[in-house]
Design a protein around this motif. Structure first.
Motif, short mmCIF file in Angstrom:
data_model
loop_
_atom_site.label_atom_id
_atom_site.label_comp_id
_atom_site.label_asym_id
_atom_site.label_seq_id
_atom_site.Cartn_x
_atom_site.Cartn_y
_atom_site.Cartn_z
N UNK A 42 0.92 -1.13 0.00
CA UNK A 42 0.10 0.08 0.01
C UNK A 42 0.86 1.30 0.03
N UNK A 43 0.62 2.07 -0.85
CA UNK A 43 1.21 3.30 -1.05
C UNK A 43 0.03 4.38 -0.39
N UNK A 44 0.07 5.14 0.62
CA UNK A 44 -0.87 6.16 1.03
C UNK A 44 -1.02 7.27 0.07
N UNK A 45 -2.46 7.47 -0.13
CA UNK A 45 -2.87 8.44 -0.99
C UNK A 45 -4.01 9.32 -0.19
N UNK A 46 -3.89 10.78 -0.41
CA UNK A 46 -4.82 11.65 0.39
C UNK A 46 -6.27 11.28 0.08
N UNK A 47 -7.21 11.51 1.07
CA UNK A 47 -8.63 11.02 1.08
C UNK A 47 -8.79 9.64 0.94
N UNK A 48 -7.93 8.94 1.17
CA UNK A 48 -8.40 7.29 1.18
C UNK A 48 -8.70 6.78 2.45
N UNK A 49 -9.68 6.01 2.51
CA UNK A 49 -10.00 5.51 4.01
C UNK A 49 -8.96 4.06 4.19
N UNK A 50 -8.82 3.97 5.46
CA UNK A 50 -7.79 2.89 5.81
C UNK A 50 -8.01 2.67 7.23
N UNK A 51 -7.59 1.24 7.49
CA UNK A 51 -7.73 0.51 8.79
C UNK A 51 -6.21 0.53 9.14
N UNK A 52 -5.94 0.94 10.46
CA UNK A 52 -4.60 1.13 11.11
C UNK A 52 -4.67 0.60 12.32
N UNK A 53 -3.40 0.55 13.00
CA UNK A 53 -3.25 -0.05 14.27
C UNK A 53 -2.29 0.80 14.83
N UNK A 54 -2.78 1.37 16.41
CA UNK A 54 -1.93 2.33 16.93
C UNK A 54 -0.88 1.42 17.56
#
Length: 228
Positions: free
Chosen positions: A58-70
């Motif tokens: 995955x390459x982050x892009x603005x406005x995209x929804x993501x699931x993350x882990x703190x």
């Protein structure tokens, strides 16, 4: 017919509010080019363009929804979040609906989040927000409590976010289910019955192009064989 592009190819994408997704780059004073091989896609009004490839990176892009882990904290100011990209993302403690200096979310290491990429640049760590950019309301973003996370290909996640895709409505017609799909290759599912969560996960694995790539009819037949 969809266009296939290769790295370095020029892309003819124009819109007054043009937004570039993964796989596209606007050169300073130059043309718009693709940065990876795949299928050139755009949304319904042709304002957002991206290159779709069956990848797990995955390459982050603005406005995209993501699931993350703190994975850590930035002192009292925010959190470090793993979103599966080259670098961890930063999430400000105030980037939640209604958050103030006195009323901040108490997230712990290991907490799951459904967030939106608010800033992404190749020379900077990505930044996240847990509210909708227009309404400033949570709109489903925030901490995900309980449930189960499955890793899918990026292509599968984009398909699941398509309102016309069959899988999530089909699962919802069989049993109560909460789901959140991140464009970073992660899907979160939650149901009161563990067997329903297992059924949902098994179906998502089977519709993945890297798996059996089943269609709606085949998934429905598969569900009929399960004790749900």
């Amino acid at each position: 017919m969809a266009d296939i592009v290769l790295p370095g190819e020029s892309v003819n994408a124009k819109h007054p509010n043009l937004k570039l997704g993964p796989g596209l780059l606007q050169l300073p004073g130059g043309p718009l080019i693709s940065t990876k091989a795949g299928t050139l896609r755009h949304n319904s009004n042709r304002s957002k363009w991206y290159v779709e490839s069956n990848s797990r990176r995955y390459v982050p892009a603005a406005q995209e929804a993501v699931i993350g882990v703190v994975v850590g904290k930035n002192g009292a100011e925010g959190f470090r979040v793993d979103i599966g990209g080259p670098h961890n993302a930063n999430l400000d403690a105030l980037a939640f609906e209604g958050a103030t200096k006195r009323n901040r979310p108490n997230l712990k290491v290991g907490s799951l989040l459904y967030a939106r990429v608010s800033l992404s640049h190749k020379d900077m760590e990505p930044e996240l927000e847990c509210f909708d950019a227009q309404t400033r309301k949570s709109e489903g973003y925030g901490e995900l409590k309980g449930g189960f996370v499955i890793s899918c290909s990026l292509k599968t996640c984009r398909q699941l976010l398509d309102p016309n895709h069959f899988l999530i409505p089909l699962l919802g017609s069989k049993f109560p289910l909460d789901a959140a799909v991140g464009l970073n290759g992660r899907v979160w599912v939650k149901s009161k019955e563990p067997k329903h969560v297992i059924a949902a996960v098994r179906c998502m694995e089977r519709v993945d192009p890297e798996g059996e790539n089943l269609d709606g009819k085949s998934v429905n037949e598969f569900l009929d064989t399960l004790d749900i």
